[in-house]
Scaffold this motif. Structure first.
Motif, PDB file in Angstrom:
ATOM      1  N   ALA A 128      -9.495  -4.879 -11.995  1.00  0.00           N
ATOM      2  CA  ALA A 128      -8.490  -4.757 -12.486  1.00  0.00           C
ATOM      3  C   ALA A 128      -7.931  -5.957 -13.080  1.00  0.00           C
ATOM      4  O   ALA A 128      -6.813  -6.026 -14.248  1.00  0.00           O
ATOM      5  CB  ALA A 128      -7.328  -4.155 -11.608  1.00  0.00           C
ATOM      6  N   GLY A 129      -8.309  -7.114 -12.589  1.00  0.00           N
ATOM      7  CA  GLY A 129      -7.730  -8.382 -13.359  1.00  0.00           C
ATOM      8  C   GLY A 129      -6.191  -8.616 -12.917  1.00  0.00           C
ATOM      9  O   GLY A 129      -5.445  -9.132 -13.755  1.00  0.00           O
ATOM     10  N   ASN A 130      -5.726  -8.309 -11.703  1.00  0.00           N
ATOM     11  CA  ASN A 130      -4.670  -8.135 -11.287  1.00  0.00           C
ATOM     12  C   ASN A 130      -4.047  -9.549 -10.873  1.00  0.00           C
ATOM     13  O   ASN A 130      -5.149 -10.323 -10.003  1.00  0.00           O
ATOM     14  CB  ASN A 130      -4.344  -7.291 -10.196  1.00  0.00           C
ATOM     15  CG  ASN A 130      -2.874  -6.697 -10.060  1.00  0.00           C
ATOM     16  OD1 ASN A 130      -2.225  -7.759 -10.249  1.00  0.00           O
ATOM     17  ND2 ASN A 130      -2.647  -5.806  -8.968  1.00  0.00           N
ATOM     18  N   ALA A 182       0.800  -1.175   0.007  1.00  0.00           N
ATOM     19  CA  ALA A 182       0.181  -0.031  -0.078  1.00  0.00           C
ATOM     20  C   ALA A 182       0.899   1.086  -0.139  1.00  0.00           C
ATOM     21  O   ALA A 182       0.071   2.556  -0.273  1.00  0.00           O
ATOM     22  CB  ALA A 182      -0.972   0.041   1.282  1.00  0.00           C
ATOM     23  N   ALA A 183       2.032   1.090   0.236  1.00  0.00           N
ATOM     24  CA  ALA A 183       2.973   2.469   0.301  1.00  0.00           C
ATOM     25  C   ALA A 183       2.945   3.162  -1.141  1.00  0.00           C
ATOM     26  O   ALA A 183       2.568   2.484  -2.211  1.00  0.00           O
ATOM     27  CB  ALA A 183       4.486   1.970   0.420  1.00  0.00           C
ATOM     28  N   ALA A 184       3.396   4.320  -1.248  1.00  0.00           N
ATOM     29  CA  ALA A 184       3.364   5.146  -2.317  1.00  0.00           C
ATOM     30  C   ALA A 184       4.138   4.608  -3.425  1.00  0.00           C
ATOM     31  O   ALA A 184       5.475   4.331  -2.941  1.00  0.00           O
ATOM     32  CB  ALA A 184       3.884   6.500  -1.905  1.00  0.00           C
ATOM     33  N   GLY A 185       3.754   4.231  -4.374  1.00  0.00           N
ATOM     34  CA  GLY A 185       4.239   3.750  -5.631  1.00  0.00           C
ATOM     35  C   GLY A 185       4.639   2.404  -5.320  1.00  0.00           C
ATOM     36  O   GLY A 185       5.451   1.471  -5.954  1.00  0.00           O
ATOM     37  N   GLY A 186       3.816   1.503  -4.591  1.00  0.00           N
ATOM     38  CA  GLY A 186       3.799   0.285  -4.284  1.00  0.00           C
ATOM     39  C   GLY A 186       3.004  -0.777  -5.266  1.00  0.00           C
ATOM     40  O   GLY A 186       2.809  -0.167  -6.080  1.00  0.00           O
ATOM     41  N   GLU A 187       3.248  -1.977  -4.671  1.00  0.00           N
ATOM     42  CA  GLU A 187       2.399  -3.089  -5.735  1.00  0.00           C
ATOM     43  C   GLU A 187       1.184  -2.676  -6.000  1.00  0.00           C
ATOM     44  O   GLU A 187       0.760  -2.959  -7.220  1.00  0.00           O
ATOM     45  CB  GLU A 187       2.832  -4.351  -5.005  1.00  0.00           C
ATOM     46  CG  GLU A 187       2.221  -5.429  -5.970  1.00  0.00           C
ATOM     47  CD  GLU A 187       2.596  -6.799  -4.924  1.00  0.00           C
ATOM     48  OE1 GLU A 187       2.348  -8.004  -5.573  1.00  0.00           O
ATOM     49  OE2 GLU A 187       2.965  -6.807  -3.903  1.00  0.00           O
ATOM     50  N   LEU A 188       0.230  -2.107  -5.037  1.00  0.00           N
ATOM     51  CA  LEU A 188      -1.033  -1.923  -5.489  1.00  0.00           C
ATOM     52  C   LEU A 188      -1.265  -0.864  -6.424  1.00  0.00           C
ATOM     53  O   LEU A 188      -2.100  -0.842  -7.125  1.00  0.00           O
ATOM     54  CB  LEU A 188      -1.779  -1.491  -4.108  1.00  0.00           C
ATOM     55  CG  LEU A 188      -1.817  -2.756  -3.173  1.00  0.00           C
ATOM     56  CD1 LEU A 188      -2.598  -2.203  -1.747  1.00  0.00           C
ATOM     57  CD2 LEU A 188      -2.820  -3.886  -3.829  1.00  0.00           C
ATOM     58  N   GLU A 189      -0.511   0.387  -6.332  1.00  0.00           N
ATOM     59  CA  GLU A 189      -0.740   1.397  -7.221  1.00  0.00           C
ATOM     60  C   GLU A 189      -0.200   0.962  -8.785  1.00  0.00           C
ATOM     61  O   GLU A 189      -0.616   1.081  -9.639  1.00  0.00           O
ATOM     62  CB  GLU A 189       0.243   2.578  -7.101  1.00  0.00           C
ATOM     63  CG  GLU A 189      -0.542   3.486  -5.880  1.00  0.00           C
ATOM     64  CD  GLU A 189       0.364   4.566  -5.473  1.00  0.00           C
ATOM     65  OE1 GLU A 189       1.298   5.000  -6.042  1.00  0.00           O
ATOM     66  OE2 GLU A 189      -0.016   5.378  -4.422  1.00  0.00           O
ATOM     67  N   ARG A 190       0.847   0.217  -8.663  1.00  0.00           N
ATOM     68  CA  ARG A 190       1.231  -0.324  -9.980  1.00  0.00           C
ATOM     69  C   ARG A 190       0.197  -1.573 -10.510  1.00  0.00           C
ATOM     70  O   ARG A 190       0.039  -1.693 -11.839  1.00  0.00           O
ATOM     71  CB  ARG A 190       2.468  -1.267 -10.158  1.00  0.00           C
ATOM     72  CG  ARG A 190       3.809  -0.310  -9.631  1.00  0.00           C
ATOM     73  CD  ARG A 190       5.014  -1.075  -9.934  1.00  0.00           C
ATOM     74  NE  ARG A 190       5.119  -2.106  -8.702  1.00  0.00           N
ATOM     75  CZ  ARG A 190       5.828  -2.312  -7.892  1.00  0.00           C
ATOM     76  NH1 ARG A 190       6.719  -1.184  -7.709  1.00  0.00           N
ATOM     77  NH2 ARG A 190       5.785  -3.359  -7.084  1.00  0.00           N
ATOM     78  N   ALA A 191      -0.739  -1.970  -9.589  1.00  0.00           N
ATOM     79  CA  ALA A 191      -1.881  -2.877 -10.164  1.00  0.00           C
ATOM     80  C   ALA A 191      -2.864  -2.342 -10.510  1.00  0.00           C
ATOM     81  O   ALA A 191      -3.838  -2.819 -11.020  1.00  0.00           O
ATOM     82  CB  ALA A 191      -2.038  -3.974  -9.045  1.00  0.00           C
ATOM     83  N   GLY A 192      -3.027  -1.073 -10.672  1.00  0.00           N
ATOM     84  CA  GLY A 192      -4.191  -0.271 -10.961  1.00  0.00           C
ATOM     85  C   GLY A 192      -5.172   0.014  -9.776  1.00  0.00           C
ATOM     86  O   GLY A 192      -6.349   0.385 -10.263  1.00  0.00           O
ATOM     87  N   VAL A 193      -4.884  -0.179  -8.549  1.00  0.00           N
ATOM     88  CA  VAL A 193      -5.822   0.179  -7.788  1.00  0.00           C
ATOM     89  C   VAL A 193      -5.940   1.469  -7.378  1.00  0.00           C
ATOM     90  O   VAL A 193      -4.838   2.362  -7.450  1.00  0.00           O
ATOM     91  CB  VAL A 193      -5.139  -0.429  -6.211  1.00  0.00           C
ATOM     92  CG1 VAL A 193      -6.142  -0.074  -5.090  1.00  0.00           C
ATOM     93  CG2 VAL A 193      -5.304  -1.795  -6.305  1.00  0.00           C
TER      94      VAL A 193
END
Length: 193
Positions: free
Chosen positions: A55-57, A15-26
């Motif tokens: 997002a189909g992540n 959940a951190a800024a620029g983390g895995e969730l932001e890259r996954a389209g959340v």
């Protein structure tokens, strides 16, 4: 019942800024809510799950929650009603008194003092009197059976030895019958105690 999760290391990093969730389209707003505190509500996790599914992540929610713990809120006990507490104490005292009375109902002060009273003396005298009468009755009954048999057998036997022997046998039988009745009576009296 748990309504939130204490975020583990894996969820915090994702959940951190620029983390895995932001890259996954959340959405960033959802990631910001996840970063807001160490405790994440179940409603927020449902929204995260729906966003990951839309997002189909390939990132799965159970993988993100690895190392997280349920957050159980403190249970606050309501204060006890003072009337109820007083009533319960009264009932406990009443039950304790009833149990004490039940345990001590057959204890008398005279038994503890061992000095005895006139009532105890009278009871003992009556007991001894009944025993003496029973023994006297036994002796008279056996002697009467012997005498009657000895005198009545003169019409059957001419010899004195035969008359005495028959009288002893009859007196023994009557004595045994009398003893049987006495034992049964004493046994019944002891059973009543």
């Amino acid at each position: 019942m748990a309504a939130a999760v204490r975020a583990g290391r894996r969820l915090s990093r994702a959940a951190a800024a620029g983390g895995e969730l932001e890259r996954a389209g959340v959405p960033r707003a959802l990631c910001a809510e996840l970063r807001a505190g160490p405790v994440v509500a179940f409603a927020l996790l449902r929204r995260l799950h729906a966003a990951l599914r839309d997002a189909g992540n390939p990132v799965y929610l159970h993988e993100l929650l690895e190392g997280s713990e349920f957050d159980f809120p403190e249970v606050k006990k309501p204060p006890r009603n003072p009337e109820l507490v007083a009533r319960l104490e009264k009932i406990k005292a009443k039950l304790a008194n009833e149990e004490y009375r039940r345990m001590t109902r057959n204890i008398r002060c005279q038994d503890v003092c061992r000095d005895g009273t006139l009532a105890d003396l009278g009871r003992q005298v009556r007991s001894v009197k009944a025993l003496i009468i029973t023994i006297f009755n036994f002796i008279v009954t056996v002697a009467a059976a012997f005498a009657c048999t000895y005198l009545g057998s003169q019409y059957i036997f001419t010899e004195t030895a035969a008359r005495v022997l028959s009288a002893v046998i009859v007196a023994s039988v009557v004595g045994l019958a009398e003893m049987y009745v006495m034992v049964r009576t004493i046994e019944g009296e002891l059973g009543e105690l």
